[in-house]
Write a protein that holds these residues in place. Structure first.
Motif, PDB file in Angstrom:
ATOM      1  N   ASP A 146       0.809  -1.228   0.000  1.00  0.00           N
ATOM      2  CA  ASP A 146       0.000   0.000   0.000  1.00  0.00           C
ATOM      3  C   ASP A 146       0.839   1.273   0.000  1.00  0.00           C
ATOM      4  O   ASP A 146       0.552   2.233   0.725  1.00  0.00           O
ATOM      5  CB  ASP A 146      -0.922   0.031   1.235  1.00  0.00           C
ATOM      6  N   GLY A 147       1.902   1.283  -0.786  1.00  0.00           N
ATOM      7  CA  GLY A 147       2.701   2.503  -0.896  1.00  0.00           C
ATOM      8  C   GLY A 147       3.735   2.655   0.217  1.00  0.00           C
ATOM      9  O   GLY A 147       4.639   3.476   0.110  1.00  0.00           O
ATOM     10  N   LYS A 148       3.588   1.846   1.291  1.00  0.00           N
ATOM     11  CA  LYS A 148       4.634   1.865   2.330  1.00  0.00           C
ATOM     12  C   LYS A 148       5.759   1.018   1.751  1.00  0.00           C
ATOM     13  O   LYS A 148       5.529  -0.037   1.200  1.00  0.00           O
ATOM     14  CB  LYS A 148       4.126   1.268   3.643  1.00  0.00           C
ATOM     15  N   LEU A 169      16.203   0.719  -6.936  1.00  0.00           N
ATOM     16  CA  LEU A 169      16.004   2.112  -7.329  1.00  0.00           C
ATOM     17  C   LEU A 169      15.593   2.055  -8.793  1.00  0.00           C
ATOM     18  O   LEU A 169      16.365   1.598  -9.644  1.00  0.00           O
ATOM     19  CB  LEU A 169      17.293   2.911  -7.140  1.00  0.00           C
ATOM     20  N   GLU A 170      14.336   2.469  -9.039  1.00  0.00           N
ATOM     21  CA  GLU A 170      13.771   2.322 -10.379  1.00  0.00           C
ATOM     22  C   GLU A 170      13.594   3.700 -10.984  1.00  0.00           C
ATOM     23  O   GLU A 170      13.071   4.610 -10.322  1.00  0.00           O
ATOM     24  CB  GLU A 170      12.417   1.613 -10.239  1.00  0.00           C
ATOM     25  N   LYS A 171      14.002   3.842 -12.240  1.00  0.00           N
ATOM     26  CA  LYS A 171      13.861   5.136 -12.930  1.00  0.00           C
ATOM     27  C   LYS A 171      12.406   5.573 -12.910  1.00  0.00           C
ATOM     28  O   LYS A 171      11.497   4.768 -13.111  1.00  0.00           O
ATOM     29  CB  LYS A 171      14.325   4.997 -14.386  1.00  0.00           C
ATOM     30  N   MET A 172      12.194   6.835 -12.679  1.00  0.00           N
ATOM     31  CA  MET A 172      10.842   7.391 -12.674  1.00  0.00           C
ATOM     32  C   MET A 172      10.227   7.271 -14.066  1.00  0.00           C
ATOM     33  O   MET A 172      10.862   7.639 -15.055  1.00  0.00           O
ATOM     34  CB  MET A 172      10.927   8.864 -12.273  1.00  0.00           C
ATOM     35  N   VAL A 173       9.022   6.756 -14.125  1.00  0.00           N
ATOM     36  CA  VAL A 173       8.297   6.660 -15.393  1.00  0.00           C
ATOM     37  C   VAL A 173       7.334   7.846 -15.453  1.00  0.00           C
ATOM     38  O   VAL A 173       6.696   8.181 -14.448  1.00  0.00           O
ATOM     39  CB  VAL A 173       7.515   5.325 -15.469  1.00  0.00           C
ATOM     40  N   ASP A 174       7.248   8.471 -16.618  1.00  0.00           N
ATOM     41  CA  ASP A 174       6.316   9.586 -16.790  1.00  0.00           C
ATOM     42  C   ASP A 174       4.926   9.002 -17.026  1.00  0.00           C
ATOM     43  O   ASP A 174       4.511   8.776 -18.173  1.00  0.00           O
ATOM     44  CB  ASP A 174       6.765  10.408 -18.004  1.00  0.00           C
ATOM     45  N   LYS A 177      -1.136   6.672 -17.307  1.00  0.00           N
ATOM     46  CA  LYS A 177      -2.193   5.856 -16.720  1.00  0.00           C
ATOM     47  C   LYS A 177      -1.588   4.674 -15.982  1.00  0.00           C
ATOM     48  O   LYS A 177      -0.556   4.155 -16.405  1.00  0.00           O
ATOM     49  CB  LYS A 177      -3.063   5.277 -17.841  1.00  0.00           C
ATOM     50  N   GLU A 178      -2.244   4.268 -14.894  1.00  0.00           N
ATOM     51  CA  GLU A 178      -1.855   3.015 -14.237  1.00  0.00           C
ATOM     52  C   GLU A 178      -2.974   2.018 -14.482  1.00  0.00           C
ATOM     53  O   GLU A 178      -4.137   2.287 -14.182  1.00  0.00           O
ATOM     54  CB  GLU A 178      -1.658   3.233 -12.734  1.00  0.00           C
ATOM     55  N   LEU A 179      -2.599   0.883 -15.069  1.00  0.00           N
ATOM     56  CA  LEU A 179      -3.584  -0.149 -15.374  1.00  0.00           C
ATOM     57  C   LEU A 179      -3.331  -1.377 -14.512  1.00  0.00           C
ATOM     58  O   LEU A 179      -2.202  -1.627 -14.095  1.00  0.00           O
ATOM     59  CB  LEU A 179      -3.485  -0.582 -16.838  1.00  0.00           C
ATOM     60  N   VAL A 256       5.791  -2.922 -16.836  1.00  0.00           N
ATOM     61  CA  VAL A 256       5.225  -3.663 -15.704  1.00  0.00           C
ATOM     62  C   VAL A 256       5.699  -2.969 -14.436  1.00  0.00           C
ATOM     63  O   VAL A 256       6.893  -2.729 -14.269  1.00  0.00           O
ATOM     64  CB  VAL A 256       5.706  -5.126 -15.695  1.00  0.00           C
ATOM     65  N   ASN A 257       4.771  -2.642 -13.542  1.00  0.00           N
ATOM     66  CA  ASN A 257       5.163  -2.119 -12.239  1.00  0.00           C
ATOM     67  C   ASN A 257       5.417  -3.280 -11.296  1.00  0.00           C
ATOM     68  O   ASN A 257       6.537  -3.518 -10.882  1.00  0.00           O
ATOM     69  CB  ASN A 257       4.081  -1.174 -11.704  1.00  0.00           C
ATOM     70  N   GLU A 258       4.375  -4.017 -10.983  1.00  0.00           N
ATOM     71  CA  GLU A 258       4.553  -5.172 -10.096  1.00  0.00           C
ATOM     72  C   GLU A 258       3.388  -6.128 -10.295  1.00  0.00           C
ATOM     73  O   GLU A 258       2.372  -5.780 -10.897  1.00  0.00           O
ATOM     74  CB  GLU A 258       4.633  -4.728  -8.635  1.00  0.00           C
ATOM     75  N   THR A 259       3.558  -7.327  -9.759  1.00  0.00           N
ATOM     76  CA  THR A 259       2.526  -8.352  -9.891  1.00  0.00           C
ATOM     77  C   THR A 259       2.135  -8.824  -8.503  1.00  0.00           C
ATOM     78  O   THR A 259       2.998  -8.974  -7.637  1.00  0.00           O
ATOM     79  CB  THR A 259       3.070  -9.534 -10.715  1.00  0.00           C
TER      80      THR A 259
END
Ligand code: ADP
Length: 375
Positions: A146-148, A169-174, A177-179, A256-259
């Motif tokens: 949950d963002g923590k 450390l992941e590069k910021m994505v512009d 939309k988040e799907l 892909v952000n996460e699964t």
């Protein structure tokens, strides 16, 4: 009857049990807190610590099939149980990859699905060397939710917020939309996919603000998103239900952000909006039945009901009367006695064939319902 266990007794376990009622299954929950949202809806509640080896192992020994509603479980005990023949969905190999963000990111790289560029850090001192990698997002390897466990590091001034523990450390994505794509895999390897969900994130709480399904996106993006999500799930080589969270950037690239290897907040609309909900679907997987129909009956929106800022204590829901007077609006309260700022306390699903009505009602409900402590 098949004896099915769920590790964790939060709202996901609770909604899973609501769907279990229609199946020939004897349900078992393990959770530390006997007053948790799922405890009184199962046939057997076993008080135990889901991160403790003996507790999880002993729980598994009485079951025919086991699933999780949270990733933070004792994987060594699950491994032993799986080696001894217990059916566990998601399987332990898939769970191990997903539980650790470093392994998860390496997995995406290995299977060649697009995911944000990243480096691994083990200490804060290592992080301080990475100014050239900014802006980026620091994500703790284990235990975040949950963002923590996620910190935005835009400039070197934000380094102090980073984690002094294994992390990526992941590069910021512009992000445009988040799907979220929810996919079920049966024990025999069949897959079904729900229509994409558009997740609108509350940047302040780093928590889902509302979601719309089906997402309003170009067909081209939808096909890309489906292909990427399916590849992730197939390569995990596990039965179960999965939510693949994706970013669409301003150039329409997919990352892909996460699964999540389980039922997911982004799929709660499916209870009323789809023929077979994500919870119904997981029972079909666990009990080895054919998969259900993921089609939408009507488009939908979900509003999460989260604890108001400044309120910690006995939960009180303001505005339910007004919301329950609306047509095609479905209230789910999770039965958590205590509220605290940002805690997920319930959700409301809205159905409508009119996209504008969905948004209008979602905004109305966000303002009407407040989870507070009694004054
Ligand atoms: P959690 O599992 O705790 O929800 P996430 O990895 O999903 O954490 O990150 C939470 C939010 O942070 C995402 O929904 C997104 O809004 C933002 N975020 C995560 N990674 C990135 C990134 N690489 N670029 C931009 N924003 C990101």
């Amino acid at each position: 009857m098949i004896k099915a266990g769920i590790l964790g007794g939060g709202q996901l376990g609770r909604m899973l049990l609501q769907a279990a009622i229609n199946y020939p299954v004897e349900t078992f929950i393990m959770e530390n807190d006997a007053t948790c949202p799922a405890s009184h809806l199962c046939h057997h509640f076993i008080k135990g610590n889901i991160t403790n080896f003996d507790d999880v192992y002993n729980f598994g020994k009485i079951l025919d099939v086991l699933t999780i509603e949270i990733e933070n479980v004792n994987e060594d005990a699950l491994q032993k149980l799986e080696d001894e023949g217990l059916k566990i969905f998601p399987n332990v190999a898939a769970l191990k990859i997903i539980k650790n963000k470093i392994l998860q990111k390496e997995f995406y790289k290995k299977i060649e699905v697009p995911s944000g560029e990243f480096v691994t850090t083990n200490t804060k001192v290592e992080l301080l060397q990475l100014a050239s990698f900014l802006p980026a997002v620091h994500k703790i390897a284990k235990g975040g939710y949950d963002g923590k466990g996620v910190q935005i590091i835009k400039t070197t001034a934000d380094f102090e917020n980073g984690f002094d523990a294994p992390a990526v450390l992941e590069k910021m994505v512009d992000i445009k939309k988040e799907l979220s794509m929810i996919i079920a895999v049966s024990q025999t390897g069949e897959t079904v996919i729900y229509e994409p969900v558009d997740m609108v994130v509350d940047q302040r709480l780093n928590l889902l603000s509302y979601q719309i399904s089906p997402a309003v996106i170009q067909e081209r993006i939808m096909w890309k998103a489906e292909a990427v999500a399916l590849k992730v799930v197939k390569e995990l080589k596990s039965a179960g239900i999965f939510a693949v969270e994706l970013f669409v950037d301003i150039n329409d690239n997919i990352f892909v952000n996460e699964t999540a290897p389980r039922v997911h907040n982004s799929g709660h609309h499916s209870i009323e909006a789809c023929y077979s909900s994500q919870f119904d679907m997981l029972w079909r997987v666990l009990l080895n039945y054919p998969l259900g129909n993921t089609d939408h009956i009507l488009p939908s929106a979900i509003v999460n009901l989260v604890g108001e800022h400044g309120h910690t204590g006995d939960a009180h829901f303001e505005g339910l009367n007004e919301v329950l007077a609306m047509d095609n609006v479905f209230v789910h309260i999770y039965g958590k006695k205590q509220t605290k700022p940002g805690r997920k306390m319930g959700h409301v699903t809205i159905l409508s064939s009119e996209p504008r009505e969905l948004l209008h009602k979602a905004n109305q409900i966000k303002h009407l319902v407040k989870v507070i402590t009694r004054l």
